[in-house]
Design a protein around this motif. Structure first.
Motif: not given
Length: 248
Positions: A135-140, A205-214, A216-219
């Motif tokens: 999921h981390l690979r996909v989201v980022t 949802g995390l992918a959308m947040q990361y796309a808007a603000d790189q 943002f630490d999703v890990e």
């Protein structure tokens, strides 16, 4: 729906064998991979398209990446592929068929990677960790997700493509279910389907947040989510989960 004209097989993302009938264990095929008791199709259906159809599909991805959905016209795709619009219609039926195949291809590779990693995992390997790492690979993966985000609003505006999108999301949920508990009986599977619907929603949802603000630490968010998954798994295994359909 979404099938190519004149018998050309349309691209479909890897999905559970046997479609939506989960009660029967499908037979293994040369194109399937065994995941601790589950058989999922993992071959790249794009390889079954003709060379011309694959060239058109690759051209469509490039056009989408450069100009978004607004630039994804049959004229632009034909020019990029060195084909004419009649050839696109011949191989994909219409633009909707091509867009459906394009959506399948955009999400295919990373999900197949998860499935293959699960098939190689030892019995004592933490499968939640494998799922979270994927999921981390996909989201980022911004490039991949931006293509999907460009496509998705237009896919849901076309009722003819809704069954195709429903099948894709059904496969995502099934894949996460196999990742978490591949040998679950039907009662446990029903409980876990609630959880896997959330895993798909969290990832998107995390992918959308990361796309808007790189920045943002999703890990750490995903690792926190992993703890919640483990807790929910324990409850489901103990019979404490709420079976699907028994909510308020």
């Amino acid at each position: 729906m979404g099938q190519a004209a004149h018998g050309e097989r349309s691209l479909a993302a890897a999905r559970p064998l046997g479609g939506h009938d989960r009660r029967r264990a499908p037979p293994m095929t040369d194109n399937a991979i065994r995941v601790r008791g589950a058989s999922l199709v993992t071959h790249d259906a794009a390889a079954e398209l003709s060379p011309t159809a694959r060239r058109i599909l690759a051209a469509a991805r490039r056009v989408l990446g450069r100009g978004g959905f607004k630039g994804l016209t049959l004229e632009a795709i034909a020019a990029e592929a060195g084909e004419n619009k009649a050839s696109i219609r011949y191989h994909f039926g219409n633009k909707a068929g091509l867009v459906g195949a394009l959506a399948d291809s955009v999400v295919h590779d990373e999900n197949i990677r998860l499935l293959r990693e699960l098939s190689k995992a030892s019995p004592d390997h933490d499968r939640v960790d494998i799922l979270i790492e994927q999921h981390l690979r996909v989201v980022t993966n911004l490039r991949q997700y931006r293509l999907f985000f460009d496509l998705f609003p237009n896919l849901i505006r076309d009722p003819s493509l809704w069954p195709r999108m429903a099948e894709l999301f059904d496969w995502y949920r099934e894949l996460d279910l196999y990742a978490l508990e591949p040998e679950a009986d039907e009662e446990l599977r029903e409980r876990l389907r609630l959880l896997t619907a959330l895993t798909v929603a969290v990832c998107d949802g995390l992918a959308m947040q990361y796309a808007a603000d790189q920045s943002f630490d999703v890990e750490p968010v995903l690792h926190y989510w992993a703890g919640l998954i483990r807790h929910a798994l324990e409850q489901a295994r103990d019979g404490a989960g709420v079976p699907a359909g028994d909510g308020p």
